[in-house]
Design a protein around this motif. Structure first.
Motif, mmCIF file in Angstrom:
data_model
loop_
_atom_site.group_PDB
_atom_site.id
_atom_site.type_symbol
_atom_site.label_atom_id
_atom_site.label_comp_id
_atom_site.label_asym_id
_atom_site.label_seq_id
_atom_site.Cartn_x
_atom_site.Cartn_y
_atom_site.Cartn_z
ATOM 1 N N ALA A 14 57.358 113.271 58.399
ATOM 2 C CA ALA A 14 57.224 114.712 58.693
ATOM 3 C C ALA A 14 56.437 115.346 57.732
ATOM 4 O O ALA A 14 56.651 115.028 56.459
ATOM 5 N N ILE A 15 55.647 116.205 58.025
ATOM 6 C CA ILE A 15 54.904 116.913 57.116
ATOM 7 C C ILE A 15 55.693 117.991 56.241
ATOM 8 O O ILE A 15 56.313 118.860 56.840
ATOM 9 N N GLY A 16 55.684 117.637 55.012
ATOM 10 C CA GLY A 16 56.452 118.514 54.075
ATOM 11 C C GLY A 16 55.954 120.060 53.691
ATOM 12 O O GLY A 16 54.626 120.177 54.003
ATOM 13 N N TYR A 56 49.391 108.427 52.015
ATOM 14 C CA TYR A 56 50.630 109.190 52.760
ATOM 15 C C TYR A 56 51.047 110.451 51.650
ATOM 16 O O TYR A 56 51.376 111.386 51.921
ATOM 17 N N ASP A 57 50.717 110.222 50.283
ATOM 18 C CA ASP A 57 50.899 111.179 49.449
ATOM 19 C C ASP A 57 50.242 112.548 49.672
ATOM 20 O O ASP A 57 50.379 113.858 49.677
ATOM 21 N N LEU A 58 48.795 112.322 50.094
ATOM 22 C CA LEU A 58 47.904 113.256 50.366
ATOM 23 C C LEU A 58 48.238 113.881 51.625
ATOM 24 O O LEU A 58 48.411 115.376 51.839
ATOM 25 N N ILE A 59 48.562 113.228 52.660
ATOM 26 C CA ILE A 59 49.125 113.774 53.698
ATOM 27 C C ILE A 59 50.254 114.732 53.741
ATOM 28 O O ILE A 59 50.566 115.825 54.325
ATOM 29 N N GLU A 60 51.068 114.339 52.762
ATOM 30 C CA GLU A 60 52.379 115.233 52.528
ATOM 31 C C GLU A 60 52.159 116.456 52.190
ATOM 32 O O GLU A 60 53.206 117.439 52.372
ATOM 33 N N LEU A 61 50.799 116.827 51.592
ATOM 34 C CA LEU A 61 50.677 118.042 51.472
ATOM 35 C C LEU A 61 50.535 119.114 52.321
ATOM 36 O O LEU A 61 50.839 120.471 52.184
ATOM 37 N N GLY A 62 50.346 118.617 53.614
ATOM 38 C CA GLY A 62 50.279 119.288 54.954
ATOM 39 C C GLY A 62 48.950 119.939 55.309
ATOM 40 O O GLY A 62 48.014 119.872 54.833
ATOM 41 N N ARG A 63 49.000 120.794 56.440
ATOM 42 C CA ARG A 63 47.860 121.384 56.824
ATOM 43 C C ARG A 63 47.310 122.426 56.070
ATOM 44 O O ARG A 63 46.132 122.305 56.258
ATOM 45 N N TYR A 81 35.281 108.196 53.179
ATOM 46 C CA TYR A 81 35.549 108.266 54.758
ATOM 47 C C TYR A 81 36.921 107.927 55.186
ATOM 48 O O TYR A 81 37.548 108.434 56.108
ATOM 49 N N MET A 82 37.917 107.384 54.407
ATOM 50 C CA MET A 82 39.280 107.130 54.627
ATOM 51 C C MET A 82 40.150 108.387 54.727
ATOM 52 O O MET A 82 41.090 108.365 55.370
ATOM 53 N N LEU A 83 39.540 109.551 54.277
ATOM 54 C CA LEU A 83 40.207 110.685 54.432
ATOM 55 C C LEU A 83 40.057 111.276 55.615
ATOM 56 O O LEU A 83 40.721 112.107 56.247
ATOM 57 N N VAL A 84 39.154 110.582 56.617
ATOM 58 C CA VAL A 84 39.422 110.816 58.248
ATOM 59 C C VAL A 84 40.754 110.574 58.591
ATOM 60 O O VAL A 84 41.253 111.392 59.473
ATOM 61 N N PHE A 85 41.510 109.768 58.208
ATOM 62 C CA PHE A 85 42.924 109.392 58.471
ATOM 63 C C PHE A 85 43.763 110.484 58.472
ATOM 64 O O PHE A 85 44.411 110.998 59.508
ATOM 65 N N PRO A 86 43.983 111.323 57.181
ATOM 66 C CA PRO A 86 44.806 112.464 57.076
ATOM 67 C C PRO A 86 44.326 113.545 57.945
ATOM 68 O O PRO A 86 45.121 114.272 58.561
ATOM 69 N N VAL A 87 43.024 113.633 58.140
ATOM 70 C CA VAL A 87 42.505 114.889 58.966
ATOM 71 C C VAL A 87 42.827 114.496 60.413
ATOM 72 O O VAL A 87 43.337 115.703 61.086
ATOM 73 N N LEU A 88 42.708 113.719 60.855
ATOM 74 C CA LEU A 88 42.971 113.222 62.522
ATOM 75 C C LEU A 88 44.699 113.161 62.488
ATOM 76 O O LEU A 88 45.036 113.995 63.342
ATOM 77 N N TYR A 89 45.361 112.696 61.406
ATOM 78 C CA TYR A 89 46.859 113.033 61.645
ATOM 79 C C TYR A 89 47.297 114.369 61.431
ATOM 80 O O TYR A 89 48.102 114.806 62.266
ATOM 81 N N LEU A 90 46.680 115.145 60.684
ATOM 82 C CA LEU A 90 47.042 116.553 60.530
ATOM 83 C C LEU A 90 46.535 117.571 61.490
ATOM 84 O O LEU A 90 47.282 118.549 61.803
ATOM 85 N N THR A 91 45.624 117.282 62.224
ATOM 86 C CA THR A 91 44.881 118.308 63.123
ATOM 87 C C THR A 91 45.188 117.586 64.660
ATOM 88 O O THR A 91 44.939 118.540 65.521
ATOM 89 N N LYS A 92 45.172 116.345 64.797
ATOM 90 C CA LYS A 92 45.443 115.743 66.053
ATOM 91 C C LYS A 92 43.975 115.811 66.867
ATOM 92 O O LYS A 92 44.245 115.708 68.138
ATOM 93 N N LYS A 93 42.911 116.154 66.177
ATOM 94 C CA LYS A 93 41.652 116.290 66.755
ATOM 95 C C LYS A 93 41.014 114.722 67.208
ATOM 96 O O LYS A 93 40.933 114.175 65.776
ATOM 97 N N SER A 94 40.662 114.412 68.122
ATOM 98 C CA SER A 94 40.030 113.243 68.339
ATOM 99 C C SER A 94 38.578 113.478 68.662
ATOM 100 O O SER A 94 38.350 114.063 69.621
ATOM 101 N N LEU A 95 37.577 112.765 67.814
ATOM 102 C CA LEU A 95 36.293 112.877 68.204
ATOM 103 C C LEU A 95 36.056 111.907 69.301
ATOM 104 O O LEU A 95 36.515 110.959 69.486
#
Length: 222
Positions: A14-16, A56-63, A81-95
């Motif tokens: 859950a995004i905190g 995970y710690d970075l994603i936890e910062l939220g949108r 490039y691995m920061l693509v993972f958090p961006v995809l998770y937080l935006t739900k945008k798929s290229l």
């Protein structure tokens, strides 16, 4: 890209709440980013260990932290490039595959950094036309359904789905007008925080209570 999406299914969190102010959020992002970069230099750390802890710690910062993710991807796409993972998770945008092909032609490589550049371009440029693209996909979806072309209708429905949370307000406008067929998209975008099979009334009540949590920061040129 499909590999990215598949890996992100492992991340169930859950995004905190983000830090109280922009300066605090920036400082906390920089701290966690530095911890992630340090973890990458530890040979005993596996790819997935790094993904599941420091990212995970970075994603936890939220949108609200998304502009900082994009900044890093823009500055060093080959390294970060691995920061693509958090961006995809937080935006739900798929290229889409055609998006990837376009960036391969632009940058002449199939390297992982192509997706990084793709997300930077979408954030800085593509989002400025999100409303127009959503209207196009929505109209095409409705026409295909009316004509009985299920294959085309499914394709256009997926086009809407791939646009992610950037068009959530537009999708909610259509739901508010009575289009309940879009509710499953919202359910999946929110990792079922809006329950699957929610009624129109339940969906609108959820939006009133929680919608702000799922809004993305505005495009930088807006």
């Amino acid at each position: 890209m499909r590999r990215f999406a598949g890996t992100l299914l492992l991340i169930t969190l859950a995004i905190g709440p983000a830090a109280a102010g922009a300066d605090d959020l920036r400082a906390e992002f920089d701290r966690r980013y530095a911890a992630w970069k340090t973890s990458q230099k530890q040979p005993q750390r596996s790819f997935f260990a790094s993904l599941m802890k420091e990212l995970y710690d970075l994603i936890e910062l939220g949108r609200p932290a998304l502009p900082y993710f994009i900044e890093k991807l823009e500055q060093a796409p080959e390294e970060d490039y691995m920061l693509v993972f958090p961006v995809l998770y937080l935006t739900k945008k798929s290229l889409a595959d055609e998006d990837i092909d376009k960036f391969i032609k632009m940058y002449g490589s199939r390297g992982s950094f192509v997706s990084a550049r793709g997300y930077v371009h979408w954030w800085n440029v593509g989002r400025l036309k999100s409303s127009e693209r959503f209207a196009k996909h929505y109209t095409a979806w409705k026409k295909a359904k009316q004509s009985g072309d299920k294959s085309a209708a499914d394709m256009f429905y997926m086009d809407i789905w791939r646009m992610g949370l950037d068009v959530l307000p537009k999708v909610m406008d259509k739901i508010r007008q009575g289009d309940e067929e879009l509710i499953p998209i919202v359910s999946r975008w929110t990792s079922f925080q809006l329950k699957e099979g929610a009624s129109l009334t339940e969906c609108l009540a959820w939006w009133e209570a929680h919608g702000q949590e799922y809004r993305l920061p505005p495009p930088p040129k807006e």
